[in-house]
Design a protein around this motif. Structure first.
Motif, PDB file in Angstrom:
ATOM      1  N   GLU A   1       0.829  -1.210   0.000  1.00 19.06           N
ATOM      2  CA  GLU A   1       0.000   0.000   0.000  1.00 19.06           C
ATOM      3  C   GLU A   1       0.867   1.265   0.000  1.00 19.06           C
ATOM      4  OE1 GLU A   1       0.078  -1.565   4.329  1.00 19.06           O
ATOM      5  OE2 GLU A   1      -0.002  -2.374   2.286  1.00 19.06           O
TER       6      GLU A   1
ATOM      7  N   ALA B   1       1.939   1.806  -3.577  1.00 16.15           N
ATOM      8  CA  ALA B   1       0.840   2.372  -4.370  1.00 16.15           C
ATOM      9  C   ALA B   1       0.687   3.861  -4.101  1.00 16.15           C
ATOM     10  CB  ALA B   1      -0.459   1.631  -4.063  1.00 16.15           C
ATOM     11  N   ARG B   2       0.782   4.272  -2.834  1.00 13.60           N
ATOM     12  CA  ARG B   2       0.649   5.698  -2.506  1.00 13.60           C
ATOM     13  C   ARG B   2       1.808   6.500  -3.093  1.00 13.60           C
ATOM     14  NH1 ARG B   2      -0.646   3.855   2.738  1.00 13.60           N
ATOM     15  NH2 ARG B   2       1.293   4.731   3.584  1.00 13.60           N
TER      16      ARG B   2
ATOM     17  N   LEU C   1       3.595   5.788  -5.790  1.00  8.37           N
ATOM     18  CA  LEU C   1       3.385   5.896  -7.234  1.00  8.37           C
ATOM     19  C   LEU C   1       2.337   6.952  -7.558  1.00  8.37           C
ATOM     20  CD1 LEU C   1       3.525   2.175  -8.329  1.00  8.37           C
ATOM     21  CD2 LEU C   1       4.782   4.037  -9.415  1.00  8.37           C
ATOM     22  N   HIS C   2       1.247   6.924  -6.814  1.00  7.72           N
ATOM     23  CA  HIS C   2       0.178   7.887  -7.060  1.00  7.72           C
ATOM     24  C   HIS C   2       0.684   9.314  -6.848  1.00  7.72           C
ATOM     25  CE1 HIS C   2      -3.932   9.290  -7.433  1.00  7.72           C
ATOM     26  NE2 HIS C   2      -3.777   9.986  -6.322  1.00  7.72           N
TER      27      HIS C   2
ATOM     28  N   VAL D   1       2.872  10.215  -9.866  1.00  2.43           N
ATOM     29  CA  VAL D   1       2.031  10.382 -11.060  1.00  2.43           C
ATOM     30  C   VAL D   1       1.317  11.726 -11.016  1.00  2.43           C
ATOM     31  CG1 VAL D   1      -0.046   9.524 -12.222  1.00  2.43           C
ATOM     32  CG2 VAL D   1       1.758   7.931 -11.545  1.00  2.43           C
ATOM     33  N   GLU D   2       0.790  12.088  -9.859  1.00  2.00           N
ATOM     34  CA  GLU D   2       0.112  13.380  -9.727  1.00  2.00           C
ATOM     35  C   GLU D   2       1.089  14.537  -9.922  1.00  2.00           C
ATOM     36  OE1 GLU D   2      -2.110  13.877  -6.125  1.00  2.00           O
ATOM     37  OE2 GLU D   2      -3.934  13.236  -7.155  1.00  2.00           O
TER      38      GLU D   2
ATOM     39  N   HIS E   1      -2.957   0.405 -11.488  1.00  2.00           N
ATOM     40  CA  HIS E   1      -4.078   1.152 -10.898  1.00  2.00           C
ATOM     41  C   HIS E   1      -3.627   2.518 -10.378  1.00  2.00           C
ATOM     42  CE1 HIS E   1      -6.607  -2.245 -11.468  1.00  2.00           C
ATOM     43  NE2 HIS E   1      -6.124  -2.968 -10.477  1.00  2.00           N
ATOM     44  N   ALA E   2      -2.364   2.612  -9.926  1.00  2.00           N
ATOM     45  CA  ALA E   2      -1.853   3.871  -9.387  1.00  2.00           C
ATOM     46  C   ALA E   2      -1.433   4.847 -10.479  1.00  2.00           C
ATOM     47  CB  ALA E   2      -0.666   3.602  -8.462  1.00  2.00           C
ATOM     48  N   GLY E   3      -1.422   4.389 -11.735  1.00  2.00           N
ATOM     49  CA  GLY E   3      -1.125   5.291 -12.839  1.00  2.00           C
ATOM     50  C   GLY E   3       0.238   5.130 -13.476  1.00  2.00           C
TER      51      GLY E   3
END
Length: 322
Positions: A60, A63-64, A66-67, A70-71, A100-102
């Motif tokens: 998790e 994933a955070r 990566l997100h 990406v942002e 899923h995280a982009g």
């Protein structure tokens, strides 16, 4: 991004900043590092690779992270997710989470510790590629995984469409030519070793997935640009300027020195997660000496790029208002 065919240049393998007290991921610091690198001319970013302490991160947290990148990047460059793990199903799950995280691509290494044979390595990579649907850059790093991909295995994975590029951290400078013969000139080959990255370009490489580009993203990007422009004088200047920093950043286990270097620049806390410890005094002194010449030139280039962006923005505004 369907493949890595158009990717060229310096690609920082981003560190994972941690809060020095809680040791939780410092996502604002990570996002700032990503934005800084993009503004200074890098071609892409790797998140949650070896330099990003991926083995010490929970899924998790990956994933955070990566997100957040990406942002921060907002589509300006590809974001490539590091995928490792001794269990293929765990690697597949990480790859699916990265999608899923982009993430726009994956950097997939051999399963560490278990030392599969070549057929097992092929099966592992094929499983991750098939389930993720994202282009895979194969990461061959036998010093970490304790097993290497043979040239023939790399060629078979390329022919099957399971991989779209390679990050070669073997420092074998004869290998790019061997792989060109087996895979063709269109096979994208990236160095995974900063110390030999300049020579890898001369052997047909497309760029470097770099530790040093965390510290000096502008100069690492300029090195690649000088090579592609045929400016061999500038290329040699930058190669020699960066060489002491490359060496200092591997004075201890990566990413211990690079986090210390970023701390000297007030960009990141120097603290890794256990079992890694902060850099020792000898490494800090070595880094400080290596950065004396690099840092001013890096900042000069950054200011020049910022002025260029401002001029281009002003020109666009005038044209729109005309």
């Amino acid at each position: 991004m369907k493949s890595f065919a158009e990717l060229r240049g310096s690609i920082p393998a981003l560190v994972m900043p941690f809060d020095p007290d809680s040791l939780e991921p410092d996502l604002p610091a990570l996002a700032h590092l990503a934005d800084r690198a993009v503004l200074r001319g890098v071609a892409g970013l790797v998140v949650c690779g070896t330099t990003g302490e991926a083995p010490a991160l929970r899924p998790e947290e990956q994933a955070r992270a990566l997100h957040a990148v990406v942002e921060s990047v907002a589509g300006r460059v590809p974001v490539i997710a590091g995928i490792g793990g001794s269990c293929t199903e765990s690697a597949v799950a990480l790859a699916e989470g990265a999608g899923h995280a982009g993430a726009t691509g994956l950097l997939v290494s051999a399963p560490p510790y278990v030392r599969p044979g070549q057929e097992g390595l092929r099966a592992h990579i094929r499983a991750v590629a098939a389930r993720s649907g994202l282009p895979v850059m194969l990461y061959d790093v036998p010093s970490r995984a304790a097993v290497a991909f043979t040239d023939e295995t790399v060629a078979r994975l390329w022919e099957e469409g399971a991989i779209a590029a390679i990050k070669d951290a073997t420092a074998d400078l004869a290998r790019p030519m061997r792989l060109r013969r087996l895979c063709g000139a269109e096979f994208p080959q990236f160095s995974g070793d900063d110390g030999t990255a300049a020579a890898h370009l001369a052997m047909g490489g497309m760029g470097c997935v770099s530790v040093t580009a965390n510290v000096a993203p502008g100069l690492c990007a300029a090195l690649d640009a000088a090579w592609r422009a045929g400016d061999l004088h500038r290329f040699a200047e930058l190669r020699d300027l960066l060489a002491p920093l490359h060496a200092a950043l591997f004075a201890e286990t990566n990413p211990v020195p690079v986090k210390a270097a970023l701390s000297l620049l007030s960009l990141c806390a120097p603290t890794p997660r256990l079992p890694l410890l902060k850099a020792g005094e000898a490494t800090l002194a070595l880094l400080a000496r290596a950065m004396v010449d690099v840092t001013p030139q890096e900042e000069t280039r950054a200011r020049a790029m910022a002025r260029s962006r401002e001029l281009k923005a002003a020109l666009r505004w005038r044209r729109a208002a005309a």
